[in-house]
Structures are given as structure tokens and as C-alpha cells.
Design an enzyme around this catalytic site. Structure first.
Site, mmCIF file in Angstrom:
data_model
loop_
_atom_site.group_PDB
_atom_site.id
_atom_site.type_symbol
_atom_site.label_atom_id
_atom_site.label_comp_id
_atom_site.label_asym_id
_atom_site.label_seq_id
_atom_site.Cartn_x
_atom_site.Cartn_y
_atom_site.Cartn_z
ATOM 1 N N ASP A 8 -38.115 -26.691 -28.012
ATOM 2 C CA ASP A 8 -38.994 -27.849 -27.895
ATOM 3 C C ASP A 8 -40.432 -27.329 -27.892
ATOM 4 O O ASP A 8 -40.687 -26.140 -28.153
ATOM 5 C CB ASP A 8 -38.642 -28.703 -26.666
ATOM 6 C CG ASP A 8 -38.977 -28.033 -25.336
ATOM 7 O OD1 ASP A 8 -39.427 -26.869 -25.335
ATOM 8 O OD2 ASP A 8 -38.787 -28.681 -24.289
ATOM 9 N N CYS A 65 -36.705 -23.613 -24.234
ATOM 10 C CA CYS A 65 -37.529 -24.714 -23.737
ATOM 11 C C CYS A 65 -38.380 -24.142 -22.607
ATOM 12 O O CYS A 65 -38.620 -22.932 -22.547
ATOM 13 C CB CYS A 65 -36.685 -25.920 -23.326
ATOM 14 S SG CYS A 65 -35.501 -25.632 -21.986
ATOM 15 N N THR A 67 -37.733 -24.043 -19.303
ATOM 16 C CA THR A 67 -36.913 -23.302 -18.343
ATOM 17 C C THR A 67 -35.624 -22.719 -18.931
ATOM 18 O O THR A 67 -35.011 -21.857 -18.305
ATOM 19 C CB THR A 67 -36.482 -24.228 -17.193
ATOM 20 O OG1 THR A 67 -35.702 -25.298 -17.764
ATOM 21 C CG2 THR A 67 -37.691 -24.797 -16.458
ATOM 22 N N HIS A 98 -17.953 -11.499 -20.465
ATOM 23 C CA HIS A 98 -16.974 -12.235 -19.649
ATOM 24 C C HIS A 98 -16.754 -13.666 -20.136
ATOM 25 O O HIS A 98 -15.637 -14.178 -20.031
ATOM 26 C CB HIS A 98 -17.439 -12.297 -18.187
ATOM 27 C CG HIS A 98 -17.352 -10.984 -17.485
ATOM 28 N ND1 HIS A 98 -17.470 -10.863 -16.115
ATOM 29 C CD2 HIS A 98 -17.148 -9.719 -17.953
ATOM 30 C CE1 HIS A 98 -17.357 -9.587 -15.767
ATOM 31 N NE2 HIS A 98 -17.169 -8.876 -16.864
ATOM 32 N N ARG A 133 -7.358 -11.710 -18.639
ATOM 33 C CA ARG A 133 -8.003 -12.603 -17.658
ATOM 34 C C ARG A 133 -9.224 -13.299 -18.248
ATOM 35 O O ARG A 133 -9.430 -14.504 -18.024
ATOM 36 C CB ARG A 133 -8.336 -11.860 -16.368
ATOM 37 C CG ARG A 133 -9.494 -10.921 -16.425
ATOM 38 C CD ARG A 133 -9.585 -10.060 -15.166
ATOM 39 N NE ARG A 133 -10.306 -8.843 -15.482
ATOM 40 C CZ ARG A 133 -11.555 -8.588 -15.108
ATOM 41 N NH1 ARG A 133 -12.209 -9.453 -14.374
ATOM 42 N NH2 ARG A 133 -12.151 -7.478 -15.462
ATOM 43 N N HIS A 134 -10.034 -12.604 -19.036
ATOM 44 C CA HIS A 134 -11.203 -13.268 -19.616
ATOM 45 C C HIS A 134 -10.778 -14.291 -20.668
ATOM 46 O O HIS A 134 -11.346 -15.387 -20.755
ATOM 47 C CB HIS A 134 -12.162 -12.248 -20.225
ATOM 48 C CG HIS A 134 -12.807 -11.353 -19.213
ATOM 49 N ND1 HIS A 134 -13.410 -11.845 -18.071
ATOM 50 C CD2 HIS A 134 -12.942 -10.007 -19.168
ATOM 51 C CE1 HIS A 134 -13.879 -10.826 -17.368
ATOM 52 N NE2 HIS A 134 -13.609 -9.707 -17.994
HETATM 53 C C1 RB5 Z 1 -40.754 -29.908 -20.965
HETATM 54 O O1 RB5 Z 1 -41.848 -30.207 -20.187
HETATM 55 C C2 RB5 Z 1 -39.657 -29.267 -20.111
HETATM 56 O O2 RB5 Z 1 -39.139 -30.187 -19.229
HETATM 57 C C3 RB5 Z 1 -38.572 -28.693 -21.006
HETATM 58 O O3 RB5 Z 1 -39.115 -27.766 -21.874
HETATM 59 C C4 RB5 Z 1 -37.450 -27.947 -20.285
HETATM 60 O O4 RB5 Z 1 -37.956 -27.019 -19.376
HETATM 61 C C5 RB5 Z 1 -36.370 -28.761 -19.720
HETATM 62 O O5 RB5 Z 1 -35.375 -28.230 -19.200
#
Ligand code: RB5
Length: 151
Positions: A8, A65, A67, A98, A133-134
Site C-alpha cells: 500500500d 504495508c 506494519t 516449520h 510433524r510439520h
Molecule cells: C496505513 O496507514 C496502515 O494502516 C497500513 O499500512 C497497515 O499498517 C495496516 O496494517
């Protein structure tokens, strides 16, 4: 292998860097955008790349993105996708060894560019360890796709 890459607006700078890195590792990159910081919705971009993996047209995807979390939540809605949001290299390697993860999600706001490079190298070079197992556990993940809703 063919690797679909998408981001994004919060991840497109790191996405461009990672695309170059993955090409340098000898893989074919399918860059699905975005190409600017104009605000967009991460589920749309998670969907474009995850559909490629789910359909078998790409062997891996890398999603970026802010996070990595939103991308991973959306990607895991697709059959056959095992997406991992990762911020360090041990999890990147073990997600392959794994969990047989086929989609890597990174947060540009969480990790620096060189850490991201190492995460991608770890993810792209590690292999699924296999073994009873995996394989059993990964098969159970796949079976969850067929369960009765809310059961
Ligand atoms: C965008 O502001 C942010 O929310 C997006 O890039 C992401 O981190 C969502 O998980």
C-alpha cells in the site's frame, strides 16, 4: 521462482527496494504496485498478490504495508496462502522451515531497510523442513479452510 510483490502507500518505497533485491536473487518479480504514496487500502493489494499464490501462478508473495499486520490478515483469507508478518530473520526462516509460509509480510514503519533485506533473504532461501510433524500441522492449517463456519 515467480514472486508477486505488492504494497500500500505506507510500504511502496520498501517494496521497490525489495523487488530489486528479489530480482538480484534470481527470481522473476511480478510487481503489482503501488507506485506512489497516494493513500490506498491494504486489503486490495493483499488480494492482488495473494490471488496469484492461491491460483498457483506465483510461488511466493511479499506484501508490505505500514506494519505488515493488515496485509497478513487479508492474505490469510485466500485458500492455500500461509502468510507470516515478520520483523526479524529468525521468524522469517522458521516461517519457511516449520510453517511452509508462502507469503511474507513486512512493515515499512517497523523495520529498517537493511533488516528488511535480511528478512527477505532468509525467507527466500529457507526451505520447508518437511517431516511427519510439520507436514501434519501444515495439513491441519489447510483443513481449516474447509471447516463449517464458526464450528
Ligand atoms: C496505513 O496507514 C496502515 O494502516 C497500513 O499500512 C497497515 O499498517 C495496516 O496494517
Amino acid at each position: 521462482m515467480k514472486v508477486s510483490i505488492a504494497s500500500d502507500h505506507a510500504g511502496y518505497r520498501l517494496k521497490d527496494r525489495i523487488a530489486a533485491l528479489v530480482r538480484g536473487l534470481g527470481h522473476e518479480v511480478d510487481d503489482l504496485g503501488v507506485f506512489s504514496d497516494v493513500s490506498t487500502d491494504y486489503p486490495d493489494h493483499a488480494a492482488s498478490a495473494s490471488a496469484e499464490v492461491s491460483a498457483g501462478r506465483s510461488q511466493r508473495a511479499i506484501l508490505i504495508c505500514g506494519t505488515g499486520v493488515g496485509m497478513s490478515i487479508a492474505a490469510n483469507k485466500f485458500d492455500g496462502v500461509r502468510a507470516a508478518a515478520v520483523s526479524e530473520t529468525v521468524s522469517a526462516r522458521l516461517a519457511r522451515e516449520h510453517n511452509d509460509a508462502n507469503v511474507l509480510c513486512i512493515g515499512e514503519r517497523i523495520v529498517g531497510p537493511e533488516v528488511a533485506d535480511d528478512i527477505v533473504r532468509a525467507f527466500m532461501t529457507a526451505e520447508f523442513a518437511g517431516g511427519e510433524r510439520h507436514e501434519r500441522r501444515v495439513a491441519k492449517i489447510g483443513a481449516l479452510e474447509d471447516r463449517t463456519p464458526n464450528a
